[in-house]
Scaffold this active site. Structure first.
Site, PDB file in Angstrom:
ATOM      1  N   CYS A 116       0.817  -1.220   0.000  1.00  0.00           N
ATOM      2  CA  CYS A 116       0.000   0.000   0.000  1.00  0.00           C
ATOM      3  C   CYS A 116       0.850   1.269   0.000  1.00  0.00           C
ATOM      4  O   CYS A 116       0.505   2.261  -0.644  1.00  0.00           O
ATOM      5  CB  CYS A 116      -0.958  -0.005   1.185  1.00  0.00           C
ATOM      6  SG  CYS A 116      -0.139   0.061   2.784  1.00  0.00           S
ATOM      7  N   ASP A 166      -8.392   5.047  -2.525  1.00  0.00           N
ATOM      8  CA  ASP A 166      -7.467   3.993  -2.101  1.00  0.00           C
ATOM      9  C   ASP A 166      -7.186   3.096  -3.303  1.00  0.00           C
ATOM     10  O   ASP A 166      -7.979   2.213  -3.632  1.00  0.00           O
ATOM     11  CB  ASP A 166      -8.081   3.176  -0.956  1.00  0.00           C
ATOM     12  CG  ASP A 166      -7.112   2.149  -0.380  1.00  0.00           C
ATOM     13  OD1 ASP A 166      -6.149   1.784  -1.078  1.00  0.00           O
ATOM     14  OD2 ASP A 166      -7.330   1.696   0.758  1.00  0.00           O
ATOM     15  N   HIS A 176      -1.815   0.964   7.112  1.00  0.00           N
ATOM     16  CA  HIS A 176      -2.283   1.104   5.734  1.00  0.00           C
ATOM     17  C   HIS A 176      -2.030   2.529   5.254  1.00  0.00           C
ATOM     18  O   HIS A 176      -1.857   3.451   6.052  1.00  0.00           O
ATOM     19  CB  HIS A 176      -3.774   0.765   5.661  1.00  0.00           C
ATOM     20  CG  HIS A 176      -4.295   0.630   4.258  1.00  0.00           C
ATOM     21  ND1 HIS A 176      -3.615  -0.056   3.281  1.00  0.00           N
ATOM     22  CD2 HIS A 176      -5.426   1.100   3.670  1.00  0.00           C
ATOM     23  CE1 HIS A 176      -4.315  -0.008   2.160  1.00  0.00           C
ATOM     24  NE2 HIS A 176      -5.410   0.687   2.364  1.00  0.00           N
TER      25      HIS A 176
END
Length: 672
Positions: free
Chosen positions: A231, A288, A273
């Site tokens: 991520c 995202d 994250h």
């Protein structure tokens, strides 16, 4: 809900969310990513949530259309619930920025042969700081699809740009890639969209790198060349590409309810994250790209590229459901949620919103049984099909479909904690969507078991008549509830049929010799024009399943299962014989008035009264004697003596020009 001291009732609710726009950088310390990305590895059919989060696949079952079906994802609750009809109105107020954003670099796409080298200013031109945000922004919340996003986005208008972005194949430098992508992008929204589509479809989640961080680099150049990252790399590449395109973008970090998340867990330690915020049309928006690109499996060893539109410019009120930023300003909500509220909220994954779920009751992720029973309901857009799994099976519940949702009562047959998953799909789905996807999960705490609530294994979910059976032509049911209680072991159901259909039934139970062939004689079906009547005489006490099938009369094929009832009888004195056996010449609109019992008393004169049309003669045969019935209006009447015989047949002579009779009914006679 408890999350924002908001109260909701059945009517629409207006909630003012103050959108704080502060461009401070969130702490950019290295994260030991436990980055959630799976809310989706499971849709029934792996409809995945694209959060890279993975969930296991539920056992295959059959849906209402007889197709194989489910898969699972994961879900919890939004900070804003909705009324059943219009939903909740969310007003987002925009506050001016506290500080001016720094100047950002922009690719010049003029015709000159600009040379792009790293971060020098050659080939770039400075752009003015974004204008101050505007006034109010009203979102119809929820469920027209545009309102899932934080600004109006016409996806159809972007289809051509999306297709172009997917075909761009530049890997030698980030600058060249951005320059190629922006050839078809005019507005800032289009630039962000082209970058988003390219990253989501060309960068894979690096499950190997996740487990071996020493091999990882999240630098944009390395992510581009490797074609994979975790991520942190997705977010840094997105931020860098936006800056080259002249779009202000932030990399955000925080906690996420993704892969490995367990209902009710707490979040401690460093954030796990990373995602982004972009500045468009005077304010900030969240996205995202990690979760937009696909999902990982439960063991976190395999990534499946599966694009998820939901995580592009997601409305902050929905984004907060599974993303909690380190800096609360980047929730873009007012009031902001505390970490405790985030932990305690129901998880509603992207499937929940994309499939049009409006609310669930209760809206707490952990529920307790009361006297062995727990109840859950879902409000949603019409025409949605549901299924559920309690510890992997649907055997211990009663689910009924409602016009705008479903009601579920569950009866765990073991004490302790149980995972309850609820799946949904649209009833009129595209082939690609014809799969059940998990929309919400609960943990059910069971302190005591209701042993009387064990259901026959042949009971199919959902139970009882509904809009689904109505769609298949069963109108105005005499019994709208899914469970029929009878004390004397008898019940009678009626329906109006809207179509030219034939109906078939079967009766099932556990722990007895009652198979399908045995079960049908305990149901007597009579059709009068478009009315069908089902008389049921139970052979003994217990729980029974009455299954109802249909097909078009003109269709030579098989009958399709449509729906079923649960019939319960506690009276142990009940012992009804079967109805008389009907043969092929017995038509659906013929009617037995008497005798209804298929078992006749011995050595008696038995009265017969039958409604049959289009018949020339009727005889009752007992051993070698024949007793004619006489016609009285539309009934054939007469008597027959049962002395010295073990069975009795009713025979009809259909045509006066023919000499043969056909058997239509068979009765048994009690032993002498």
């Amino acid at each position: 809900m408890g999350t924002m001291d908001l109260k909701t009732d059945a009517s629409a609710v207006t909630i003012n969310l103050l959108l704080i726009v502060r461009p401070e950088e969130a702490a950019s310390k290295e994260k030991g990513q436990r980055e959630g990305q799976t809310e989706g590895g499971r849709g029934a059919g792996l409809g995945g949530d694209g959060n890279g989060n993975s969930r296991s696949q539920p056992r295959q079952g059959t849906d209402l259309n007889g197709r194989r079906g489910p898969t699972e994802p994961r879900g919890q609750t939004p900070p804003i619930t909705s009324g059943p009809d219009k939903g909740t109105q969310v007003t987002v107020e925009i506050h001016r920025e506290d500080t001016s954003p720094p100047l950002i670099k922009r690719l010049s796409l003029g015709k000159g042969s600009q040379r792009l080298r790293g971060h020098d200013n050659k080939g770039f031109q400075k752009t003015e700081a974004p204008r101050s945000p505007g006034a109010k922004d009203l979102h119809a919340y929820p469920w027209d699809k545009s309102s899932l996003k934080s600004m109006p986005v016409d996806l159809q208008q972007l289809e051509k740009l999306d297709a172009y972005a997917l075909k761009v194949n530049v890997k030698n430098s980030v600058e060249e890639l951005v320059k190629a992508l922006l050839k078809q992008a005019r507005t800032d929204l289009e630039k962000v969209r082209a970058i988003w589509m390219w990253i989501c479809h060309h960068i894979e989640y690096d499950v190997v790198g996740y487990h071996n961080k020493s091999q990882l680099s999240s630098k944009p150049r390395d992510v581009l060349q490797m074609g994979k990252s975790i991520c942190e790399g997705y977010a840094e590449l997105f931020e860098h590409m936006c800056s080259l395109a002249g779009i202000q973008c932030k990399k955000l970090s925080g906690h996420a309810k993704g892969h490995g998340y367990k209902t009710g867990q707490t979040f401690t330690g460093d954030s796990d994250h990373a995602w982004n915020a972009v500045y468009l049309e005077g304010r900030w928006h969240l996205l995202d790209s990690t979760w937009g690109s696909g999902s990982v499996d439960d063991s976190f060893t395999k990534f499946t590229q599966r694009y998820n539109e939901f995580y592009f410019l997601t409305h902050p009120a929905l984004f907060i459901n599974n993303h909690f930023p380190d800096n609360s300003n980047w929730q873009l909500l007012k009031p902001t949620l505390t970490l405790k509220e985030f932990e305690n909220n129901m998880l509603h994954n992207s499937n929940f919103y994309m499939l049009g779920m409006l609310a669930v009751h209760p809206d707490t992720p952990i529920i307790q049984t009361v006297n062995g029973k727990a109840s859950v309901s879902v409000d949603c857009r019409p025409g949605t099909l549901f299924m559920f799994k309690l510890r992997g099976t649907d055997e211990h519940g009663l689910m009924t479909l409602k016009k705008n949702g479903m009601q579920l009562d569950i009866y765990p047959q073991q004490t302790g904690s149980h995972k309850l998953e609820i799946f949904a799909k649209p009833s009129k789905a595209e082939a690609s969507d014809d799969v059940y996807k998990c929309v919400v999960e609960y943990v059910v705490e069971c302190e005591s078991v209701d042993a009387a609530a064990r259901f026959p294994k042949d009971l199919h979910q959902p139970v009882g008549p509904s809009w689904f059976s109505q769609r298949h032509g069963f109108l105005r049911p005499s019994h709208s509830e899914p469970v029929l209680h009878t004390n004397d072991g008898r019940c009678c159901l009626t329906f109006t049929l809207s179509k030219d259909i034939s109906v078939l039934t079967s009766l099932h139970t556990d722990g007895s010799s009652l198979d399908e062939d045995m079960g049908r004689p305990h149901v007597l079906q009579t059709q009068r024009r478009n009315q069908v009547e089902l008389k049921v005489h139970l052979p003994h006490a217990g729980n029974f399943v009455l299954k109802i099938y249909s097909k078009k009369k003109s269709d030579p094929g098989n009958y399709d299962y449509i729906f079923n009832y649960l019939i319960r009888c506690l009276n142990t004195e009940v012992k009804w014989p079967a109805f008389p056996k009907r043969y092929g010449k017995w038509l659906q609109d013929y009617e037995i008035l008497e005798p209804l019992s298929g078992l006749l008393p011995a050595n008696r004169n038995v009265q017969f009264k039958l409604k049959m049309h289009g018949i020339a003669k009727v005889l009752v045969q007992a051993e070698n004697t024949y007793h004619p019935l006489t016609q009285n209006k539309d009934c054939w009447e007469g008597t027959c003596n049962t002395s010295g015989c073990t069975e009795v047949f009713v025979m009809v002579h259909e045509n006066a020009n023919h000499s043969f009779y056909s058997q239509v009914l068979r009765y048994e006679v009690e032993a002498q």
